[in-house]
Design a protein around this motif. Sequence first.
Motif, PDB file in Angstrom:
ATOM      1  N   GLY A   4     115.387  32.993  76.280  1.00  0.00           N
ATOM      2  CA  GLY A   4     116.832  33.317  75.790  1.00  0.00           C
ATOM      3  C   GLY A   4     116.810  31.906  76.851  1.00  0.00           C
ATOM      4  N   ILE A   5     117.496  30.496  76.081  1.00  0.00           N
ATOM      5  CA  ILE A   5     118.359  29.235  75.998  1.00  0.00           C
ATOM      6  C   ILE A   5     119.500  29.168  76.993  1.00  0.00           C
ATOM      7  CG2 ILE A   5     118.231  27.115  75.882  1.00  0.00           C
ATOM      8  CD1 ILE A   5     115.988  28.071  72.920  1.00  0.00           C
ATOM      9  N   GLU A   6     120.211  28.994  78.204  1.00  0.00           N
ATOM     10  CA  GLU A   6     120.924  29.428  78.510  1.00  0.00           C
ATOM     11  C   GLU A   6     122.067  27.726  78.435  1.00  0.00           C
ATOM     12  OE1 GLU A   6     121.103  30.438  82.965  1.00  0.00           O
ATOM     13  OE2 GLU A   6     120.187  32.298  81.825  1.00  0.00           O
ATOM     14  N   PHE A   7     122.781  27.481  77.880  1.00  0.00           N
ATOM     15  CA  PHE A   7     123.670  26.015  77.715  1.00  0.00           C
ATOM     16  C   PHE A   7     125.551  26.723  77.769  1.00  0.00           C
ATOM     17  CE2 PHE A   7     123.994  27.719  73.448  1.00  0.00           C
ATOM     18  CZ  PHE A   7     125.066  27.489  73.553  1.00  0.00           C
ATOM     19  N   GLU A   8     125.197  25.201  78.456  1.00  0.00           N
ATOM     20  CA  GLU A   8     126.860  25.026  79.109  1.00  0.00           C
ATOM     21  C   GLU A   8     127.639  23.438  78.980  1.00  0.00           C
ATOM     22  OE1 GLU A   8     127.642  24.568  83.305  1.00  0.00           O
ATOM     23  OE2 GLU A   8     127.174  26.514  82.474  1.00  0.00           O
ATOM     24  N   PHE A   9     128.616  23.082  78.184  1.00  0.00           N
ATOM     25  CA  PHE A   9     129.775  21.991  78.203  1.00  0.00           C
ATOM     26  C   PHE A   9     130.965  22.723  78.648  1.00  0.00           C
ATOM     27  CE2 PHE A   9     127.769  23.428  73.795  1.00  0.00           C
ATOM     28  CZ  PHE A   9     128.773  23.480  73.238  1.00  0.00           C
ATOM     29  N   TRP A  10     131.753  21.467  78.582  1.00  0.00           N
ATOM     30  CA  TRP A  10     133.292  21.273  78.522  1.00  0.00           C
ATOM     31  C   TRP A  10     133.689  20.605  77.967  1.00  0.00           C
ATOM     32  CZ3 TRP A  10     136.211  23.452  82.922  1.00  0.00           C
ATOM     33  CH2 TRP A  10     135.040  24.607  83.703  1.00  0.00           C
ATOM     34  N   LEU A  11     134.360  21.650  77.163  1.00  0.00           N
ATOM     35  CA  LEU A  11     135.174  20.699  75.816  1.00  0.00           C
ATOM     36  C   LEU A  11     136.093  20.805  75.868  1.00  0.00           C
ATOM     37  CD1 LEU A  11     133.688  22.000  72.554  1.00  0.00           C
ATOM     38  CD2 LEU A  11     133.772  19.663  73.192  1.00  0.00           C
ATOM     39  N   PRO A  12     137.480  19.840  75.582  1.00  0.00           N
ATOM     40  CA  PRO A  12     138.789  18.888  75.337  1.00  0.00           C
ATOM     41  C   PRO A  12     139.595  20.705  74.981  1.00  0.00           C
ATOM     42  CG  PRO A  12     137.842  16.940  75.320  1.00  0.00           C
ATOM     43  CD  PRO A  12     136.880  18.012  74.557  1.00  0.00           C
ATOM     44  N   ARG A  13     140.416  20.685  75.136  1.00  0.00           N
ATOM     45  CA  ARG A  13     141.311  22.885  74.188  1.00  0.00           C
ATOM     46  C   ARG A  13     141.543  22.191  73.026  1.00  0.00           C
ATOM     47  NH1 ARG A  13     143.027  26.540  77.344  1.00  0.00           N
ATOM     48  NH2 ARG A  13     143.564  26.481  79.220  1.00  0.00           N
ATOM     49  N   GLU A  14     141.912  20.805  72.792  1.00  0.00           N
ATOM     50  CA  GLU A  14     142.164  20.336  71.285  1.00  0.00           C
ATOM     51  C   GLU A  14     140.636  20.159  70.665  1.00  0.00           C
ATOM     52  OE1 GLU A  14     141.963  16.443  73.584  1.00  0.00           O
ATOM     53  OE2 GLU A  14     142.909  17.940  73.749  1.00  0.00           O
ATOM     54  N   ARG A  15     139.614  20.250  70.866  1.00  0.00           N
ATOM     55  CA  ARG A  15     138.059  20.424  70.202  1.00  0.00           C
ATOM     56  C   ARG A  15     137.488  21.385  70.214  1.00  0.00           C
ATOM     57  NH1 ARG A  15     136.615  15.492  68.676  1.00  0.00           N
ATOM     58  NH2 ARG A  15     137.905  13.567  70.036  1.00  0.00           N
ATOM     59  N   TYR A  16     138.088  22.313  70.988  1.00  0.00           N
ATOM     60  CA  TYR A  16     137.523  23.795  70.705  1.00  0.00           C
ATOM     61  C   TYR A  16     137.686  24.581  69.638  1.00  0.00           C
ATOM     62  CZ  TYR A  16     136.198  28.011  72.915  1.00  0.00           C
ATOM     63  OH  TYR A  16     135.452  29.356  73.490  1.00  0.00           O
ATOM     64  N   GLY A  17     139.279  24.293  68.843  1.00  0.00           N
ATOM     65  CA  GLY A  17     139.457  25.312  68.006  1.00  0.00           C
ATOM     66  C   GLY A  17     138.239  24.566  67.121  1.00  0.00           C
ATOM     67  N   PRO A  18     138.335  23.816  66.707  1.00  0.00           N
ATOM     68  CA  PRO A  18     137.449  23.011  65.821  1.00  0.00           C
ATOM     69  C   PRO A  18     136.081  22.965  66.011  1.00  0.00           C
ATOM     70  CG  PRO A  18     139.203  21.284  65.807  1.00  0.00           C
ATOM     71  CD  PRO A  18     139.299  23.114  67.175  1.00  0.00           C
ATOM     72  N   PHE A  19     135.850  23.469  67.697  1.00  0.00           N
ATOM     73  CA  PHE A  19     134.204  24.116  67.574  1.00  0.00           C
ATOM     74  C   PHE A  19     134.197  24.839  66.990  1.00  0.00           C
ATOM     75  CE2 PHE A  19     131.117  25.659  70.462  1.00  0.00           C
ATOM     76  CZ  PHE A  19     130.527  24.940  70.264  1.00  0.00           C
ATOM     77  N   GLN A  20     135.088  26.191  67.008  1.00  0.00           N
ATOM     78  CA  GLN A  20     134.550  27.356  67.321  1.00  0.00           C
ATOM     79  C   GLN A  20     134.623  27.589  65.533  1.00  0.00           C
ATOM     80  OE1 GLN A  20     133.346  28.660  69.148  1.00  0.00           O
ATOM     81  NE2 GLN A  20     134.244  30.754  69.579  1.00  0.00           N
ATOM     82  N   ALA A  21     135.647  26.848  64.113  1.00  0.00           N
ATOM     83  CA  ALA A  21     135.204  27.051  63.027  1.00  0.00           C
ATOM     84  C   ALA A  21     134.825  26.342  62.640  1.00  0.00           C
ATOM     85  CB  ALA A  21     137.284  27.086  63.000  1.00  0.00           C
ATOM     86  N   GLN A  22     134.509  24.774  62.903  1.00  0.00           N
ATOM     87  CA  GLN A  22     133.825  23.807  61.996  1.00  0.00           C
ATOM     88  C   GLN A  22     132.425  23.392  62.638  1.00  0.00           C
ATOM     89  OE1 GLN A  22     137.190  20.851  61.443  1.00  0.00           O
ATOM     90  NE2 GLN A  22     138.451  22.029  61.123  1.00  0.00           N
ATOM     91  N   ALA A  23     131.803  24.105  63.030  1.00  0.00           N
ATOM     92  CA  ALA A  23     130.623  23.774  63.540  1.00  0.00           C
ATOM     93  C   ALA A  23     129.947  23.065  62.457  1.00  0.00           C
ATOM     94  CB  ALA A  23     130.350  24.528  65.362  1.00  0.00           C
ATOM     95  N   GLN A  24     129.483  24.772  62.019  1.00  0.00           N
ATOM     96  CA  GLN A  24     128.665  24.716  60.877  1.00  0.00           C
ATOM     97  C   GLN A  24     128.994  23.990  60.016  1.00  0.00           C
ATOM     98  OE1 GLN A  24     125.976  26.210  61.085  1.00  0.00           O
ATOM     99  NE2 GLN A  24     124.922  25.737  58.960  1.00  0.00           N
ATOM    100  N   ALA A  25     129.840  23.282  59.205  1.00  0.00           N
ATOM    101  CA  ALA A  25     130.623  22.307  58.462  1.00  0.00           C
ATOM    102  C   ALA A  25     130.197  20.983  58.956  1.00  0.00           C
ATOM    103  CB  ALA A  25     132.235  22.692  57.934  1.00  0.00           C
ATOM    104  N   GLN A  26     130.439  20.835  60.062  1.00  0.00           N
ATOM    105  CA  GLN A  26     130.271  19.314  60.543  1.00  0.00           C
ATOM    106  C   GLN A  26     128.737  19.735  60.806  1.00  0.00           C
ATOM    107  OE1 GLN A  26     132.433  19.360  64.610  1.00  0.00           O
ATOM    108  NE2 GLN A  26     133.542  19.468  63.917  1.00  0.00           N
ATOM    109  N   ALA A  27     128.023  20.200  61.658  1.00  0.00           N
ATOM    110  CA  ALA A  27     126.305  20.529  60.948  1.00  0.00           C
ATOM    111  C   ALA A  27     125.668  19.948  59.631  1.00  0.00           C
ATOM    112  CB  ALA A  27     126.094  21.211  61.160  1.00  0.00           C
ATOM    113  N   GLN A  28     126.328  20.496  58.516  1.00  0.00           N
ATOM    114  CA  GLN A  28     126.126  20.437  57.116  1.00  0.00           C
ATOM    115  C   GLN A  28     126.615  18.537  56.928  1.00  0.00           C
ATOM    116  OE1 GLN A  28     128.510  23.097  55.356  1.00  0.00           O
ATOM    117  NE2 GLN A  28     126.391  24.955  55.437  1.00  0.00           N
ATOM    118  N   ALA A  29     127.876  18.400  58.124  1.00  0.00           N
ATOM    119  CA  ALA A  29     127.833  16.861  56.993  1.00  0.00           C
ATOM    120  C   ALA A  29     127.274  15.981  57.672  1.00  0.00           C
ATOM    121  CB  ALA A  29     129.484  16.847  57.264  1.00  0.00           C
ATOM    122  N   LEU A  30     126.260  16.229  58.506  1.00  0.00           N
ATOM    123  CA  LEU A  30     125.803  15.289  58.982  1.00  0.00           C
ATOM    124  C   LEU A  30     123.664  15.555  59.088  1.00  0.00           C
ATOM    125  CD1 LEU A  30     127.203  15.618  62.491  1.00  0.00           C
ATOM    126  CD2 LEU A  30     127.165  13.432  61.162  1.00  0.00           C
ATOM    127  N   GLY A  31     123.666  16.718  58.356  1.00  0.00           N
ATOM    128  CA  GLY A  31     122.818  17.109  57.569  1.00  0.00           C
ATOM    129  C   GLY A  31     121.723  17.723  58.347  1.00  0.00           C
TER     130      GLY A  31
END
Length: 509
Positions: free
Chosen positions: A324-351
Amino acid sequence: MRKLRPGDKNRGPETLDYCPKPHSQLGQSWGADPGPLAPPLQRPLQNLLLLWTLLNCGLGGSAQGPGEWTPWGSWSRCSSSCGRGLSVRSRHCIWFPGEESCWGDTHEYRLCRLPDCPLGAIPFRDLQCALYNGHPVLGTQRTYQWVPFYGAPYQCDLYCLAEGHAFYHSFGRVLDGTPCSPGAQGLCVAGRCLSAGCDGLLGSDAHEDHCGRCGGANESCLLVQRVFRDSGAFAGYWNVTLIPEGARHIRVTHRSRNHLALLGGDGRYVLNGNWAVSPPGTYEAAGTRVVYTRAAGPEEKLHAAGPTSEDLLLQVLLQEPNPGIEFEFWLPRERYGPFQAQAQAQAQALGWSLRQQQPRQVEAQPPELPAAPATTVPRIPTPTPDACEPCPDTRGRAHRLLHYCGSDFVFRARVLSRLHQAQETRYEVRVQLIYKNRSPLRALEYVWAPGRCPCPRLDLHREYLLAAQRLISPDGTQDRLLLPHAGYARIWSPAEDSRVRLASRRCPV
């Protein structure tokens, strides 16, 4: 800072007795005779004064309630010409007999930052001690050369040591704006060591919340807090999470023999990349400092204050099952939705992403022939000659070293299926062990080889050591593992495993 309260001996407000006494004491009515104020004042000013008196003092009786502060004055110039210093502004309290004094401070101090002092500049405390050089002190005519003494109990008193002598002397308080001690963040103000809050005011207890807002209450950001428990199907690099741009207060921890890895926005490893373990320390990544610690036991930690200026990818280099790897960080509210929905898409765009899983296809089987009639004499099948030419000899240490060092991936895999498509052959393999990889591998991968008669040819259900290259089409729509012609593909054995590990140490840097 100490608050001014009634009864303080040093409160120092201005006492003004502008309110008139009650009518019974004056023996006259208001406005009938302006008294001694009338000669120097004009009638409009008298009316203005009367209105102010009515509003602030009330009709009849003495005024009750707190005094009033005057507006703040302007900030003074910085106390220092370079580095850190302070500026001050003040205000005054106007109060009347029978009232409480003003609550608050008469002075406010603000931290000011100027360009760093040049090398060799004399520190502020040294200058203050040097003012007494050559002047008689201690009631004698003898003079001394003075330097700061930091061993005394009060940081904001000017203790100076007589050079060449074993005594020091206190010359009272240091000037406001003097650093409390070498390298300290606090500054001396009125004999007290004060630190600045996030609002820049000395003595302020204001601090940033987890969202980075001064004096905030974490209303503008959300906490991402999770545990990554995927144990993985093979040793190697596995994605844990995308850490988006703008993340703050990043913390990652685990207890195992595995190692945390971190990739920057350019796809390069910041920590523990390319099968090399980085030393503990502080690393620069995405505009912030990442502190990497590894305890004597099997424990690793990452933490960074942020905010990150670009996306980061957190990975784990698996060597044993993941507890188990425990991780945490704080995100601005306006970035939380895109993080949930687009994390994989952003990762693909960055290779960063794993290659997209393709639908598994079973190798085509020839159609079954109808059963021959019993009366038909069975024909003896004649073997069809193999149209593929024999593959060139690829044995030898030089060949192994050439392909290991020049390939993007070296791994052990079992061949599950084979399919010919146009002028290519596609193998579906199950990855068993990774020796080298420049990007993550899935447990199931497709390996492509040129031609319908690839060399070397891989047999079904056997395990091989393969050296493959990553091939991305110009439009970015295809991302393949390529086994080059006459490349490295050896049947796995303990002896070949040892030879590959030895080759890994001989690749040029």
